[in-house]
Design a protein around this motif. Structure first.
Motif, mmCIF file in Angstrom:
data_model
loop_
_atom_site.group_PDB
_atom_site.id
_atom_site.type_symbol
_atom_site.label_atom_id
_atom_site.label_comp_id
_atom_site.label_asym_id
_atom_site.label_seq_id
_atom_site.Cartn_x
_atom_site.Cartn_y
_atom_site.Cartn_z
ATOM 1 N N LYS A 153 13.664 0.404 15.537
ATOM 2 C CA LYS A 153 13.203 0.186 16.913
ATOM 3 C C LYS A 153 11.770 0.659 17.026
ATOM 4 C CE LYS A 153 17.711 0.477 19.028
ATOM 5 N NZ LYS A 153 18.566 1.081 20.024
ATOM 6 N N VAL A 154 10.914 -0.289 17.371
ATOM 7 C CA VAL A 154 9.507 0.017 17.569
ATOM 8 C C VAL A 154 9.076 -0.530 18.923
ATOM 9 C CG1 VAL A 154 8.956 0.099 15.107
ATOM 10 C CG2 VAL A 154 8.761 -2.071 16.328
ATOM 11 N N GLY A 155 7.971 0.006 19.428
ATOM 12 C CA GLY A 155 7.441 -0.451 20.701
ATOM 13 C C GLY A 155 6.720 -1.785 20.566
ATOM 14 N N THR A 156 6.182 -2.248 21.676
ATOM 15 C CA THR A 156 5.518 -3.552 21.692
ATOM 16 C C THR A 156 4.038 -3.484 21.319
ATOM 17 O OG1 THR A 156 5.096 -3.309 24.054
ATOM 18 C CG2 THR A 156 7.101 -4.506 23.415
ATOM 19 N N GLY A 157 3.467 -2.286 21.271
ATOM 20 C CA GLY A 157 2.055 -2.141 20.932
ATOM 21 C C GLY A 157 1.762 -2.583 19.501
ATOM 22 N N VAL A 158 0.773 -3.443 19.357
ATOM 23 C CA VAL A 158 0.408 -3.956 18.035
ATOM 24 C C VAL A 158 -0.518 -2.957 17.343
ATOM 25 C CG1 VAL A 158 -0.664 -5.865 16.757
ATOM 26 C CG2 VAL A 158 0.554 -6.329 18.911
ATOM 27 N N PRO A 159 -0.135 -2.491 16.161
ATOM 28 C CA PRO A 159 -1.026 -1.590 15.429
ATOM 29 C C PRO A 159 -2.365 -2.277 15.123
ATOM 30 C CG PRO A 159 1.161 -1.617 14.433
ATOM 31 C CD PRO A 159 1.123 -2.715 15.455
ATOM 32 N N ASP A 160 -3.424 -1.488 15.083
ATOM 33 C CA ASP A 160 -4.735 -2.034 14.741
ATOM 34 C C ASP A 160 -4.680 -2.708 13.382
ATOM 35 O OD1 ASP A 160 -5.898 -1.066 17.054
ATOM 36 O OD2 ASP A 160 -6.587 0.791 16.115
ATOM 37 N N ARG A 161 -5.462 -3.752 13.248
ATOM 38 C CA ARG A 161 -5.527 -4.483 11.982
ATOM 39 C C ARG A 161 -5.880 -3.549 10.820
ATOM 40 N NH1 ARG A 161 -7.391 -10.403 10.914
ATOM 41 N NH2 ARG A 161 -7.627 -10.365 8.656
ATOM 42 N N GLN A 162 -6.741 -2.562 11.067
ATOM 43 C CA GLN A 162 -7.123 -1.619 10.006
ATOM 44 C C GLN A 162 -5.910 -0.877 9.461
ATOM 45 O OE1 GLN A 162 -10.061 0.637 12.239
ATOM 46 N NE2 GLN A 162 -11.635 -0.029 10.775
ATOM 47 N N LEU A 163 -4.979 -0.500 10.337
ATOM 48 C CA LEU A 163 -3.774 0.196 9.885
ATOM 49 C C LEU A 163 -2.896 -0.734 9.059
ATOM 50 C CD1 LEU A 163 -2.780 2.262 13.055
ATOM 51 C CD2 LEU A 163 -3.862 3.090 10.957
ATOM 52 N N ILE A 164 -2.754 -1.974 9.513
ATOM 53 C CA ILE A 164 -1.950 -2.955 8.775
ATOM 54 C C ILE A 164 -2.570 -3.182 7.401
ATOM 55 C CG2 ILE A 164 -1.090 -5.334 8.751
ATOM 56 C CD1 ILE A 164 -1.231 -5.162 11.893
ATOM 57 N N GLU A 165 -3.884 -3.273 7.355
ATOM 58 C CA GLU A 165 -4.555 -3.473 6.070
ATOM 59 C C GLU A 165 -4.386 -2.268 5.142
ATOM 60 O OE1 GLU A 165 -8.536 -4.708 7.157
ATOM 61 O OE2 GLU A 165 -7.879 -6.796 7.381
ATOM 62 N N LYS A 166 -4.316 -1.063 5.686
ATOM 63 C CA LYS A 166 -4.064 0.121 4.851
ATOM 64 C C LYS A 166 -2.663 0.047 4.234
ATOM 65 C CE LYS A 166 -7.200 3.400 7.035
ATOM 66 N NZ LYS A 166 -7.340 4.663 7.749
ATOM 67 N N VAL A 167 -1.708 -0.418 5.024
ATOM 68 C CA VAL A 167 -0.341 -0.584 4.529
ATOM 69 C C VAL A 167 -0.328 -1.603 3.392
ATOM 70 C CG1 VAL A 167 1.944 -1.476 5.169
ATOM 71 C CG2 VAL A 167 0.772 0.143 6.686
ATOM 72 N N LEU A 168 -1.020 -2.716 3.584
ATOM 73 C CA LEU A 168 -1.060 -3.764 2.564
ATOM 74 C C LEU A 168 -1.861 -3.333 1.335
ATOM 75 C CD1 LEU A 168 -1.537 -6.796 4.951
ATOM 76 C CD2 LEU A 168 0.536 -6.181 3.698
ATOM 77 N N GLU A 169 -2.913 -2.579 1.560
ATOM 78 C CA GLU A 169 -3.724 -2.074 0.447
ATOM 79 C C GLU A 169 -2.881 -1.167 -0.449
ATOM 80 O OE1 GLU A 169 -7.091 -1.424 -1.980
ATOM 81 O OE2 GLU A 169 -6.652 -2.983 -0.520
ATOM 82 N N ALA A 170 -2.047 -0.347 0.145
ATOM 83 C CA ALA A 170 -1.170 0.525 -0.650
ATOM 84 C C ALA A 170 -0.208 -0.319 -1.485
ATOM 85 C CB ALA A 170 -0.394 1.470 0.268
ATOM 86 N N ALA A 171 0.309 -1.392 -0.901
ATOM 87 C CA ALA A 171 1.223 -2.273 -1.637
ATOM 88 C C ALA A 171 0.531 -2.889 -2.845
ATOM 89 C CB ALA A 171 1.751 -3.367 -0.708
ATOM 90 N N ARG A 172 -0.723 -3.204 -2.690
ATOM 91 C CA ARG A 172 -1.512 -3.859 -3.737
ATOM 92 C C ARG A 172 -1.689 -2.975 -4.977
ATOM 93 N NH1 ARG A 172 -7.069 -4.990 -4.909
ATOM 94 N NH2 ARG A 172 -7.817 -3.265 -3.664
ATOM 95 N N TRP A 173 -1.493 -1.679 -4.834
ATOM 96 C CA TRP A 173 -1.690 -0.756 -5.935
ATOM 97 C C TRP A 173 -0.402 -0.415 -6.677
ATOM 98 C CZ3 TRP A 173 -6.083 0.237 -8.253
ATOM 99 C CH2 TRP A 173 -7.246 -0.129 -7.593
ATOM 100 N N ALA A 174 0.628 -1.184 -6.465
ATOM 101 C CA ALA A 174 1.892 -0.953 -7.172
ATOM 102 C C ALA A 174 1.723 -1.196 -8.671
ATOM 103 C CB ALA A 174 2.971 -1.882 -6.616
#
Length: 189
Positions: free
Chosen positions: A15-36
Motif C-alpha cells: 500500500k502506497v500513497g498517490t504521490g508520484v516519486p520524483d523521476r530522480q528517485l526512480i532513476e536511482k532505483v533503476l540505476e541500482a538495478a543496472r549494477w547487478a
C-alpha cells in the motif's frame, strides 16, 4: 542505513500513497538495478516505467486476460471483479515492468540472464527502501502471457518477469520471520 540493516528491514509494501516519486528517485532505483552481477556482461535487463494513463492501459490488458478465463456469462456476472483487475496497476503511482532480453551468444545460459535480472530487482527494492520509498515485486500468471509480452513490444526470446509497484509507503509492513539459517545451509568438507 547500512547494508545489513537495509537487507533486514526491507519489506514488501503493498500500500502506497498517490504521490508520484520524483523521476530522480526512480532513476536511482533503476540505476541500482543496472549494477547487478551478470555473467558475460550481457546486461539482459529491460525496464519500462509506467505512470499516469500507461497504468490504465496495463490494467486493460490484465482485464482482458482475466476475461479470457471466463465464459461470456461469467463475464457478465463477475463484471465488478473484471473492473477490480483493471484497477490493479493503479495501486501505485509508478509501475516498473521488468523483462529479460536474453543474449543469443551460445555461451550464455538463459537461466543466468533471468537470475541477473532478478538480482537487479533486489538491488532496486533495496534502493527504494533506503530512499524511503515503498515497493513490492508482483508477478503471477498474466505476467508470462504472450498478450503481456506483446503489450510491452518484447522480442520473441524476451520474457516479462514481473512488476515493481513503487510509491511512498502508506502502511507499516509486518515483521516476517525467517527460518533459522542452520535449517537452510549444509556445510560439506
Amino acid at each position: 542505513m547500512d547494508l545489513k540493516q537495509a537487507i533486514r528491514t526491507r519489506r514488501s509494501i503493498g500500500k502506497v500513497g498517490t504521490g508520484v516519486p520524483d523521476r530522480q528517485l526512480i532513476e536511482k532505483v533503476l540505476e541500482a538495478a543496472r549494477w547487478a552481477p551478470n555473467h558475460h556482461m550481457t546486461q539482459p535487463w529491460k525496464f519500462i516505467v509506467l505512470t499516469g494513463d500507461a497504468r490504465k492501459r496495463l490494467g486493460s490488458v490484465l482485464k482482458e486476460l482475466k476475461a479470457e478465463e471466463m465464459t461470456p456469462e461469467e463475464r457478465k456476472l463477475r463484471a465488478e471483479q473484471l473492473e477490480q483487475t483493471a484497477r490493479k496497476p493503479l495501486r501505485a503511482p509508478v509501475v516498473i515492468a521488468v523483462a529479460v532480453t536474453p543474449s543469443d551468444d551460445p555461451r550464455v545460459e538463459e537461466v543466468e540472464e533471468i537470475c541477473a535480472v532478478a538480482a537487479g530487482v533486489q538491488n532496486a527494492l533495496l534502493t527504494a527502501h533506503v530512499l524511503g520509498l515503498g515497493a513490492i515485486w508482483r508477478t503471477g500468471k498474466p505476467t508470462y502471457t504472450e498478450k503481456m509480452k506483446s503489450f510491452f513490444k518484447l522480442g520473441e526470446r524476451d520474457q516479462m518477469l514481473g512488476f515493481i509497484y513503487l510509491g511512498y509507503p502508506s502502511m507499516l509492513p509486518k515483521e516476517r520471520p525467517r527460518e533459522p539459517l542452520k535449517e537452510k545451509v549444509e556445510w560439506w568438507n
